[in-house]
Structures are given as structure tokens and as C-alpha cells.
Design an enzyme around this catalytic site. Structure first.
Site, PDB file in Angstrom:
ATOM      1  N   ASP A   9     -19.036 -11.565  27.747  1.00 49.70           N
ATOM      2  CA  ASP A   9     -17.810 -11.707  26.963  1.00 49.70           C
ATOM      3  C   ASP A   9     -17.336 -10.347  26.473  1.00 49.70           C
ATOM      4  O   ASP A   9     -17.924  -9.304  26.804  1.00 49.70           O
ATOM      5  CB  ASP A   9     -17.998 -12.692  25.796  1.00 49.70           C
ATOM      6  CG  ASP A   9     -19.078 -12.249  24.814  1.00 49.70           C
ATOM      7  OD1 ASP A   9     -19.371 -11.036  24.732  1.00 49.70           O
ATOM      8  OD2 ASP A   9     -19.625 -13.114  24.108  1.00 49.70           O
TER       9      ASP A   9
ATOM     10  N   ARG B 283     -18.668 -18.683  29.511  1.00 47.62           N
ATOM     11  CA  ARG B 283     -18.859 -17.250  29.778  1.00 47.62           C
ATOM     12  C   ARG B 283     -19.377 -17.036  31.192  1.00 47.62           C
ATOM     13  O   ARG B 283     -18.913 -16.161  31.922  1.00 47.62           O
ATOM     14  CB  ARG B 283     -19.862 -16.654  28.779  1.00 47.62           C
ATOM     15  CG  ARG B 283     -19.312 -16.409  27.410  1.00 47.62           C
ATOM     16  CD  ARG B 283     -20.372 -15.822  26.522  1.00 47.62           C
ATOM     17  NE  ARG B 283     -21.372 -16.811  26.127  1.00 47.62           N
ATOM     18  CZ  ARG B 283     -22.652 -16.523  25.878  1.00 47.62           C
ATOM     19  NH1 ARG B 283     -23.097 -15.297  26.023  1.00 47.62           N
ATOM     20  NH2 ARG B 283     -23.478 -17.463  25.487  1.00 47.62           N
TER      21      ARG B 283
ATOM     22  N   TYR C 136     -12.391 -26.874  26.946  1.00 48.28           N
ATOM     23  CA  TYR C 136     -12.150 -25.533  26.425  1.00 48.28           C
ATOM     24  C   TYR C 136     -10.901 -24.924  27.052  1.00 48.28           C
ATOM     25  O   TYR C 136     -10.553 -25.239  28.193  1.00 48.28           O
ATOM     26  CB  TYR C 136     -13.322 -24.603  26.771  1.00 48.28           C
ATOM     27  CG  TYR C 136     -14.670 -25.002  26.242  1.00 48.28           C
ATOM     28  CD1 TYR C 136     -15.116 -24.538  24.992  1.00 48.28           C
ATOM     29  CD2 TYR C 136     -15.526 -25.812  26.985  1.00 48.28           C
ATOM     30  CE1 TYR C 136     -16.379 -24.886  24.515  1.00 48.28           C
ATOM     31  CE2 TYR C 136     -16.779 -26.165  26.507  1.00 48.28           C
ATOM     32  CZ  TYR C 136     -17.201 -25.700  25.280  1.00 48.28           C
ATOM     33  OH  TYR C 136     -18.437 -26.049  24.811  1.00 48.28           O
TER      34      TYR C 136
ATOM     35  N   ASP D  32     -20.303 -20.546  19.724  1.00 49.93           N
ATOM     36  CA  ASP D  32     -20.500 -19.116  19.480  1.00 49.93           C
ATOM     37  C   ASP D  32     -19.595 -18.591  18.370  1.00 49.93           C
ATOM     38  O   ASP D  32     -18.467 -19.066  18.217  1.00 49.93           O
ATOM     39  CB  ASP D  32     -20.231 -18.311  20.749  1.00 49.93           C
ATOM     40  CG  ASP D  32     -21.314 -18.497  21.795  1.00 49.93           C
ATOM     41  OD1 ASP D  32     -22.384 -19.026  21.454  1.00 49.93           O
ATOM     42  OD2 ASP D  32     -21.087 -18.123  22.961  1.00 49.93           O
TER      43      ASP D  32
END
Length: 291
Positions: free
Chosen positions: A80, A173, A66, A38
Site C-alpha cells: 500500500d 492490497r 470495497y 486496517d
């Protein structure tokens, strides 16, 4: 130029922006990325160049790691910090409750993909529908969270930093929002940084500024990672000239190897040719890398 360059993708840039950047930098058209990261996320994005584009699909299917920060007490339509607020409530949970909720997601779980994603449904990308205010029902998908490490918990602003090792197709997310829902207060993802894709980590990456400088200095090829590094665990076979001709002409060469074992094949000059699997005493081509 053939190989993989690991970019530390900057904030605000799309994965395709990075493909365009490398095409412009190298003058090579055959460039591809290995799965969308993203614009609001940063970190590890392998860019495949030349014949190495053949491993792009394998990297897309690989596990990822992550670091993310989630904020409790609020949900947004994009899950988000970029989205519009949907719900907001007071938070009254302890660090222990947060830790238990986070750890409960380790293992094989099901996720509903977010509307703001590139998944296609009936030929349309979900985010295209979401931008028009259309929400459609999405099927749950099985994903795997191998581990979650809690890096910090702020019980004043209710911000939680986590380190997640997960399978392909995992939406961090969605994970953040689900953790918030488990606690009964909701949550959204505030920041996201990918630290690993398959065998590649941040330590292998270069910023766009570093790559520009290397290109100006004529040292860009030093950033290239050979495609065969993806298969370092496979045994290597070095072929003679006759065997190389046979393999590159599609002939299945006899080989007394381990049944169902994949091998890296090289020519007499040690050029990486392909990945072949030993089946019934013959080397069966899985993926070629010769030009």
C-alpha cells in the site's frame, strides 16, 4: 444495551480503537468488532454490543465489498501507499489491457497473504515479523472474487479505481499488487474503503462524531441494529411461556418444521431468544441470545 452499531471507521484508527471508543461512549465492557479493518482503510465496521457480540464471528465470516484505488508502476513492501518502494518502472499499457487484467481475477483464486497482516504463523502475527525485517513463506489461500467493477481508469497517472465484492479473507492490497504483476508493471493500493459487510452497508453507518452527538442527546439507541436482523431470512417461531422455559433449559422441543431449516425463536414478549435448526423433528440450538 444490546445490538450492532455500524461505524464508518475514520482514516488512521484501528478496529480496536473503535471498540475502545464504543466502550467509553456506552460504559459497556462487552463490546467487540467483526474483523480487522486496517488503519489506512475507512468504512463499514460493525461493532457488536452486549449479547450481540455472539454474532461477531458470523459477521467476520461474511462477504465484503470495497472500493479501492491502485497505482500502477510501483510496488511497496506493505503493498500500500504506507510502505517503502521496492520496485518502480515505466507504465505503457492501454485501458483495454488494464480492464482485461482486472476482470481476469473474477472467480475463485489463490492469494498469498501479505506479510503485513494479522495472520498468525507459529504463534506470531505476520506484521510483527515484518516489522523486524523477517519474511516467512506463507501458504496460498483460496478466496473468491464475485465481481469487480472498474469505476475509473486514469491512463496519465495510471490510477485505477475498482469496486470489489469478495469472500472473507480477501486482501485487496494483494489483489491490487497481483493486478499490477499481471500487467507486468507492478502496483500498490493507494486507498481502501469498505462499503459492505454481510447485510450492512455504508447507508447503515454512523461517523464517530454523529455517535457522540447522539449519545449527548440521549438518542444513541436509535443507532442500534437488533442482532436478529442478521437472520432475517430465517422463519420466526413465537413460543409460549412453557416452551420458552424448555428451550432456555436446553430441552430440544419437538417441531414439525422443514428438515435442516434454521429458525428464529422468540418468547411470548417477542424477545429474541436463539437460532435453532430443525433436525429429526426437533429444534436443536445453534446459537443462544438470551441473557
Amino acid at each position: 444495551m444490546n445490538g450492532i452499531i455500524i461505524i464508518d471507521k475514520p482514516l488512521g484508527k484501528t478496529s480496536h480503537d473503535m471498540v475502545y471508543f464504543m466502550r467509553k461512549l456506552t460504559g459497556i465492557k462487552k463490546v467487540g468488532h467483526t474483523g480487522t479493518l486496517d488503519p489506512e482503510a475507512t468504512g463499514v465496521l460493525p461493532i457488536c454490543i452486549g449479547s450481540a457480540t455472539k454474532v461477531a464471528d458470523m459477521l467476520t465470516l461474511s462477504d465484503k465489498r470495497y472500493t479501492a484505488e491502485l497505482v500502477l508502476g510501483m510496488t511497496t513492501d506493505t503493498q500500500d501507499a504506507e510502505g517503502e518502494v521496492l520496485t518502480e518502472c515505466a507504465v505503457n499499457v492501454t485501458a483495454e489491457e488494464i480492464e482485461n487484467a482486472v476482470k481476469s481475477f473474477v472467480g475463485e483464486i489463490e492469494q498469498v497473504p501479505p506479510m503485513y497482516s494479522a495472520i498468525k504463523q507459529n504463534g506470531k502475527k505476520l506484521y510483527e515479523l515484518a516489522r523486524k525485517g523477517i519474511e516467512v513463506e506463507r501458504k496460498k489461500r483460496k478466496i473468491k472474487i464475485y465481481e469487480i467493477n472498474i469505476l475509473s481508469i486514469d491512463t496519465v497517472e495510471y490510477r485505477v479505481k475498482i469496486d470489489v465484492l469478495c469472500s472473507k479473507g480477501t486482501y485487496i492490497r494483494t489483489l491490487c499488487e497481483d493486478i499490477g504483476m499481471k500487467l507486468g508493471v507492478g502496483a500498490y493500493m493507494n486507498t481502501l474503503r469498505r462499503t459492505m459487510t454481510g447485510p450492512f452497508a455504508l447507508s447503515d453507518s454512523y461517523t464517530t462524531e454523529q455517535l457522540r452527538e447522539m449519545n449527548e442527546e440521549g438518542t444513541l439507541e436509535a443507532a442500534l441494529i437488533a442482532a436478529d436482523s442478521m437472520f432475517a431470512d430465517y422463519p420466526a417461531i413465537n413460543l409460549n411461556a412453557k416452551q420458552t422455559r424448555s428451550i432456555t433449559n436446553g430441552i430440544r422441543m419437538s417441531y414439525k418444521g422443514i428438515e435442516n431449516q434454521s429458525y428464529r425463536l422468540y418468547d411470548e414478549e417477542n424477545n429474541f431468544l436463539c437460532i435453532s435448526k430443525c433436525i429429526d423433528g426437533k429444534l436443536v440450538l445453534e446459537k443462544s441470545f438470551w441473557n
